[in-house]
Design an enzyme around this catalytic site. Structure first.
Site, PDB file in Angstrom:
ATOM      1  N   SER A 143       0.840  -1.196   0.000  1.00 29.70           N
ATOM      2  CA  SER A 143       0.000   0.000   0.000  1.00 29.70           C
ATOM      3  C   SER A 143       0.882   1.256   0.000  1.00 29.70           C
ATOM      4  O   SER A 143       1.700   1.425  -0.904  1.00 29.70           O
ATOM      5  CB  SER A 143      -0.958  -0.041   1.197  1.00 29.70           C
ATOM      6  N   ASP A 352       3.582  24.057  -1.492  1.00 29.79           N
ATOM      7  CA  ASP A 352       4.971  23.923  -1.938  1.00 29.79           C
ATOM      8  C   ASP A 352       5.581  22.580  -1.519  1.00 29.79           C
ATOM      9  O   ASP A 352       6.777  22.480  -1.264  1.00 29.79           O
ATOM     10  CB  ASP A 352       5.827  25.077  -1.419  1.00 29.79           C
ATOM     11  N   HIS A 405      -7.157  -5.371  -1.441  1.00 28.23           N
ATOM     12  CA  HIS A 405      -6.003  -4.501  -1.220  1.00 28.23           C
ATOM     13  C   HIS A 405      -4.973  -5.101  -0.266  1.00 28.23           C
ATOM     14  O   HIS A 405      -3.766  -4.942  -0.456  1.00 28.23           O
ATOM     15  CB  HIS A 405      -6.498  -3.162  -0.679  1.00 28.23           C
TER      16      HIS A 405
END
Length: 429
Positions: A143, A352, A405
């Site tokens: 993951s 940023d 998953h």
């Protein structure tokens, strides 16, 4: 520091490293990073290479094995396994509202900017320089751990012999909004599967949602149980055996007493155990930042949710679960997140964030990589994973519908064995 102990057919060695919070200031503030080294008892005197495991998350400590089984059993046939508690998690210097309460919100936010994948990889390379400075090692990421693997390939491929990824192939370029647009569709599909499979589940969850809307019900950790909080159980329906656990929980949710319908205390306790936001704050604080490169998330999951009215529950509408999404209201409803609300907003507004991936570097990658991509994955969009696979040199993938998953938890020995064979075959060309 290290210490040895033997349990469950494993020999474990504890390591603790003092590393810079900010690698731009190597002599500045230091944090502790913990790693647990595993070796099978018959191999403990052998000089085996390392396989480093990067846990999913972000914000979760490495697995605590109870036995020599699964992918660890396969790995220990030829490796020493290093389970890394990524900075801020497990036995590493922790991040919580308690550890941050001496800072103001701006200081908290600035501190937390040092807990992304870039510094996790810097930590790993610093540890490699201490444990095996003259050797490359192998890495495995599940993951978010797979995101870390790609960052490692991007930033420090010179330290790697080979790499493995399970359920964690992120887009290299897409904005968080695109990620959530795709994953909301995946969550809708998982909801359809869940309610088709468990035919009385919609009735059970609707009765519960109506009850908590009309009564003050508090979960075991003290917070009022809200409908949007109840929807978070959906993070489990995309996991192996997760739908079953959610359904069995719903079956026990309401009980009849002499004073009328009440929420079962058992449900209220187990509900808390299925959600980690109070105990693992990095997940809520930094989850959206894992997709940010020179851009702000601005609470992406919350904004994109506005495009999917199905998730806005009201009386008379079908109830839907949400998935692996983080929302600003977490910091108003979860007790341990409330003190971090201002810092969370500052992080969501931060535009940023450094670039995570360089496309040219990854296109020219020479480290053999094998990835398991799960076609039915609710958490990581398959099409974006396939897109990334084409952008990374020396990457071979196995596309399968067999697993959810967290497949590596359920059939890890087979999955890792298949990936090793795929990788070794590719590297012999």
């Amino acid at each position: 520091m290290k210490s040895d102990l033997t349990f469950a057919g494993l020999t474990a060695i504890k390591h603790s490293f003092s590393l810079p919070l900010d690698y731009a200031k190597p002599k500045g503030e230091q944090i502790k990073v913990f790693a647990r080294e595993l070796v099978s008892p018959e191999n403990q005197d052998k000089q085996l290479p390392y396989l480093v495991f990067f846990q999913g998350g972000p914000g979760f400590g490495a697995i605590r094995p109870a036995a020599n089984g699964g992918w660890i059993k396969r790995a220990l046939k030829e490796f020493r396994v290093l389970l890394l508690d990524q900075r801020g998690t497990g036995l590493s210097t922790p991040v919580s509202y308690l550890s941050l309460n001496h800072m103001d919100a701006e200081e908290q936010a600035q501190y937390l900017t040092h807990f992304r994948a870039d510094n996790i990889i810097r930590d790993a390379e610093a540890i490699r320089a201490l444990l095996c400075p003259d050797e490359k090692w192998s890495i495995l990421g599940q993951s978010f751990g797979g995101f870390c693997v790609l960052k490692y390939l991007n930033d420090a491929p010179q330290g790697l012999k080979e790499a493995y990824i399970t359920g964690g192939m992120p887009s290299l370029t897409r904005h968080a909004d695109e990620v959530y647009q795709a994953t909301y569709k995946r969550v809708l599909a998982k909801n359809q599967d869940f309610f088709k499979r468990f035919r009385d589940a919609q009735t059970l969850i609707t009765r519960l949602a109506e009850h908590i809307s009309n009564h003050v019900v508090r979960i075991a950790t003290g917070e009022r149980l809200t409908v949007e909080m109840l929807q978070l159980l959906g993070i489990n329906i995309g996991m192996e055996q997760g739908p079953e656990s959610v359904y069995y929980l719903l079956e026990q949710a309401l009980i009849e007493t002499e004073s009328g319908t009440e929420v079962n205390p058992l449900f209220l306790a187990q509900f808390c155990q299925q959600l980690d936001f109070n105990t693992n704050p990095i997940f809520a604080l930094l989850h959206e930042s894992i997709y940010c490169q020179q851009s702000a998330s601005n609470w992406s999951a919350q904004r994109v949710r506005g495009q999917y009215d199905e998730f806005n529950y009201e009386a008379g509408k079908p109830f839907l679960f949400t998935g692996e999404m983080v929302y600003p209201w977490f910091f108003e409803q979860f007790t341990n997140l409330k003190p971090l609300k201002h810092a969370a907003n500052l992080l969501a507004e931060k535009s940023d964030w450094s670039q995570l991936y360089d496309l040219d570097t990854l296109a020219n990658n020479q480290v053999p990589v094998a990835a398991a991509i799960y076609s039915e994955d609710m958490f990581v969009e398959m099409n974006y994973s396939l897109e990334t696979a084409k952008q990374v040199g020396e990457l071979k993938y196995w596309l399968t519908s067999e697993y959810e998953h967290n497949g590596i938890r359920m059939d890890g020995e087979h999955i890792l064995d298949k990936l090793i064979a795929l990788n070794r075959g590719a590297s012999l060309r």
